[in-house]
Design a protein around this motif. Structure first.
Motif, PDB file in Angstrom:
ATOM      1  N   ALA A  73       0.832  -1.210   0.000  1.00  0.00           N
ATOM      2  CA  ALA A  73       0.000   0.000   0.000  1.00  0.00           C
ATOM      3  C   ALA A  73       0.865   1.258   0.000  1.00  0.00           C
ATOM      4  O   ALA A  73       0.589   2.220  -0.736  1.00  0.00           O
ATOM      5  N   VAL A  80      -5.655   0.269  -7.448  1.00  0.00           N
ATOM      6  CA  VAL A  80      -6.331  -0.024  -6.181  1.00  0.00           C
ATOM      7  C   VAL A  80      -7.060  -1.358  -6.278  1.00  0.00           C
ATOM      8  O   VAL A  80      -7.040  -2.164  -5.337  1.00  0.00           O
ATOM      9  N   GLY A  96      -6.436  -4.686  -4.006  1.00  0.00           N
ATOM     10  CA  GLY A  96      -7.482  -5.364  -3.259  1.00  0.00           C
ATOM     11  C   GLY A  96      -7.476  -6.863  -3.481  1.00  0.00           C
ATOM     12  O   GLY A  96      -7.677  -7.646  -2.532  1.00  0.00           O
ATOM     13  N   ILE A 120     -11.704  -3.840   3.839  1.00  0.00           N
ATOM     14  CA  ILE A 120     -10.871  -2.945   3.024  1.00  0.00           C
ATOM     15  C   ILE A 120     -10.631  -3.566   1.653  1.00  0.00           C
ATOM     16  O   ILE A 120     -10.715  -2.891   0.618  1.00  0.00           O
ATOM     17  N   CYS A 130     -11.801  -2.175  -2.116  1.00  0.00           N
ATOM     18  CA  CYS A 130     -10.849  -1.920  -3.212  1.00  0.00           C
ATOM     19  C   CYS A 130     -11.259  -2.596  -4.521  1.00  0.00           C
ATOM     20  O   CYS A 130     -10.853  -2.146  -5.594  1.00  0.00           O
ATOM     21  N   ARG A 167     -14.163   2.820  -5.024  1.00  0.00           N
ATOM     22  CA  ARG A 167     -12.914   2.347  -4.432  1.00  0.00           C
ATOM     23  C   ARG A 167     -12.183   3.493  -3.729  1.00  0.00           C
ATOM     24  O   ARG A 167     -12.176   4.623  -4.230  1.00  0.00           O
ATOM     25  N   MET A 205      -5.305   5.231  -2.517  1.00  0.00           N
ATOM     26  CA  MET A 205      -4.296   4.574  -1.690  1.00  0.00           C
ATOM     27  C   MET A 205      -3.998   5.382  -0.426  1.00  0.00           C
ATOM     28  O   MET A 205      -3.617   4.820   0.600  1.00  0.00           O
ATOM     29  N   VAL A 261      -6.463   4.047   1.922  1.00  0.00           N
ATOM     30  CA  VAL A 261      -6.152   2.669   2.289  1.00  0.00           C
ATOM     31  C   VAL A 261      -5.087   2.628   3.371  1.00  0.00           C
ATOM     32  O   VAL A 261      -5.212   1.893   4.363  1.00  0.00           O
TER      33      VAL A 261
END
Length: 650
Positions: free
Chosen positions: A441, A519, A523, A583, A587, A595, A598, A601
């Protein structure tokens, strides 16, 4: 008398060309594949009994048409079998080969999924339907390493590529999905090639598989006098001597007529004498197989596309610049024992410098314009990317056609190695996996937000996530990356490259990509890491056809903990597992707008308990590779320049 002998020899040669029938295959297979058992599979008595029944009838059923696919049983005892013969061998040789292969695959592989390949046939069996996941997985028989090197590998590489492209086009439009032919290599030599797909796949899947296999064939064997790449759904081969039969239907009535015709023609030739041969006009050719090498090279690339001068790279003062001999010594002359991986642009080798430091050396293809572009872009762009979660480019070397890139060496290779091997996977507890997720990430966040220019990776997958000695995740392989301007958010392309199963649906279907495409890929990887299962080979067909769907179903039922890798049962914190699954599902939502970025995230991963939005149904993708050959297709003018680097330094 001398003239008569010459013509007799000539006649016998022509007859042998027409009626050449390959010998029956021996008992030694080209390759046997017995992958690790899947968690939900059992090689028990029902499975074995059904398998033995199908294999017992396989030779007779395959000999009739050259292909056979069947299944038997249900539940844990269900088994699927398919067999394939080369169309250029007769039914008798096909049956003999299948009979031998049926016996050998049972004796060599007591697993619920196996493949065996011979020169003239192949057999695959599995507990799941073959059409459920068309994933290319090329294998290289040991015989490839026993061939002698050709005198001019550059010429071979060019001619071989043209030949395989032509044969692939012929095979995908033929009912037999098979093609064989030759191309002129020099005034005295030809290169002979063969391509084949199984008959249970579509023309598009056949083309995709053959593109991948042909790329692997060029990488592994274009400097040799022959080579083979085999897979479950297709195989390719070339030799400097003809190894296939020009006629595939046996000696029927038509061939008998031809035989009589040849006898009469031979008698006529004897009466005419060698003067006829001397008066024969010089052959004029217009087909691709006999084009001059210079023409082929001109078609491959323009001269200015193949040039990189050292002066263009001198400004990289903080990088290692090494001569070819030093890198040869570091890699034991690019020994196969030091090979770490390979791709469309070259092979990566482990190297040890005189001071003891370990490096990874990518040796780029010598006649590839993509390789040249990769060389230039890696040094002028990727070298500027410095982050602890990105693999570093340390330097370069260049000598004539040789172009080499030097990376930091990653002792634990790729994340894919751990996900594919239950033994290695068991070594990763929850904290180690969570740190890997966080590292990926952070690396993406740097590419999307902090690097100048902004970069979209486009091919994020476990094999492109490398792990150092401390299991720190580092993103690698920027061969398909794209540069975005500061204000640019979305781009479109007609050239979709990457790997199905990790590609966002808007990119795979419409060619639209953005930071949200990366993303989505992130995921998928996140869900793979915590489940220990790969989306590109998911077989849990009773409840779900893909890993994403399986995660979605369990999350909706409040059973997220069932999604967890069994190896983590002693180390997981339940709250973190639920939050991480959520999470991951956020994504991989089908709508890019749903979504997170980042930035979000990373915050969600590190902020501890937090109120998360509810994910919507994800895109249910399955796994299938898009080969690097697609890079040759033109790209629309609305996109920026491509950086080109396809091999990760593992």
């Amino acid at each position: 008398m001398a003239r008569d002998s010459t013509l007799v020899a000539f006649f016998l040669f022509l007859a042998s060309v027409l009626f050449f029938i390959p010998p029956i295959d021996g008992n030694d297979p080209l390759h046997v594949l017995c992958p690790p058992e899947k968690p939900n599979s059992t090689f028990g008595s029902p499975f074995r009994n059904n398998l033995e029944q199908l294999l017992g009838n396989l030779a007779s059923s395959t000999a009739k048409t050259g292909y056979s696919g069947s299944s038997a049983g249900d539940g844990n005892g269900q088994v699927f079998v398919q067999a394939l013969c080369r169309p250029d061998v007769g039914g008798s040789a096909c049956g003999d080969c299948i009979r031998i292969a049926s016996q050998e695959i049972m004796s060599k592989c007591n697993k619920t999924d196996a493949d065996i390949w011979y020169d003239y046939c192949q057999i695959s069996y599995s507990y799941s339907n073959f059409s459920s996941a068309m994933t290319y997985l090329g294998k290289y028989p040991v015989s490839n390493n026993q061939e002698k090197n050709v005198s001019n590998p550059d010429e071979m590489n060019t001619v071989l590529k043209k030949l395989m492209d032509r044969l692939r086009s012929e095979a995908t439009s033929a009912s037999s999905v098979f093609a064989a032919g030759r191309s002129k290599l020099s005034s005295q030599e030809h290169v002979y090639g063969l391509v084949q797909c199984t008959r249970g796949i579509s023309g598009n899947d056949c083309n995709t598989c053959l593109e991948s296999a042909s790329g692997d064939l060029a990488t592994c064997c274009s400097a040799k006098q022959g080579g083979i790449v085999v897979s479950r759904y297709c195989n390719v081969r070339f030799e400097l001597d003809r190894f296939y039969n020009l006629h595939s239907k046996g000696l029927g009535k038509a061939r008998m007529i031809l035989l009589v015709t040849w006898i009469l023609a031979g008698a006529l030739l004897l009466s005419l004498g060698v003067c006829v041969a001397r008066q024969r006009p010089k052959r004029i050719t217009t087909g691709d197989e006999d084009k001059d090498e210079n023409v082929l090279l001109q078609e491959l690339a323009k001269p200015d596309e193949l040039s990189v001068s050292k002066g263009d790279l001198e400004y990289c003062d903080d990088m290692l610049v090494m001569d070819l001999e030093t890198l040869r010594a570091a890699t034991a002359n690019f020994s196969l024992t030091n090979k770490l991986g390979q791709g469309g642009f070259g092979i990566v080798y482990k190297g040890i410098l005189p001071d003891g430091n370990e490096i990874a050396v990518k040796r780029l293809s010598r006649k590839s314009w993509q390789g040249v572009e990769e060389f230039r872009n890696e040094i002028t762009l990727i070298a500027e990317l410095k982050h602890k979660n990105l693999v570093r480019l340390l330097g370069w070397g260049m000598d004539g056609h040789e172009k080499l890139l030097i990376y930091e060496y990653m002792a634990n290779k790729s994340l894919d190695v751990f996900l594919s091997d239950p033994t290695k996977s068991s070594q990763l507890d929850w904290r180690a996996r969570y740190n890997i997720i966080d590292g990926i990430a952070r690396g993406l966040l740097y590419l999307h937000e902090d690097s100048v220019p902004k970069i979209i990776h486009r091919d994020l997958k476990p094999s492109n996530v490398l792990l150092d000695t401390d299991m720190v995740a580092k993103i690698s392989d920027f061969g398909m990356a794209r540069i975005f301007s500061e204000r640019q958010n979305v781009a479109n392309t007609r050239r979709v490259v990457g790997t199905f199963g990790y590609m966002a649906p808007e990119y795979a279907m419409e060619g639209q990509f953005s930071a949200k495409s990366d993303v989505f890929s992130f995921g998928v990887i996140l869900l793979e890491i915590i489940s220990g299962k790969k989306n590109s080979g998911f077989y849990l067909t009773k409840r779900a056809s893909s890993l994403l769907k399986y995660a979605w179903l369990l999350w909706n039922e409040g059973k997220e903990l069932e999604f967890l890798d069994p190896f983590l049962l002693k180390s997981f914190p339940p709250a973190d597992v639920r939050r991480t699954v959520q999470i991951g599902l956020l994504c991989v939502q089908e709508d890019p707008a749903g979504r997170p970025l980042m930035t979000d995230v990373v915050v969600l991963l590190e902020s501890g308990p937090a109120v998360l939005s509810q994910p919507k149904q994800p895109a249910f993708s399955v796994g299938r590779d898009i080969p690097l050959g697609r890079l040759l297709e033109p790209e629309s003018s609305c996109t920026d320049n491509v950086t080109a680097s396809t091999m990760s330094p593992r």
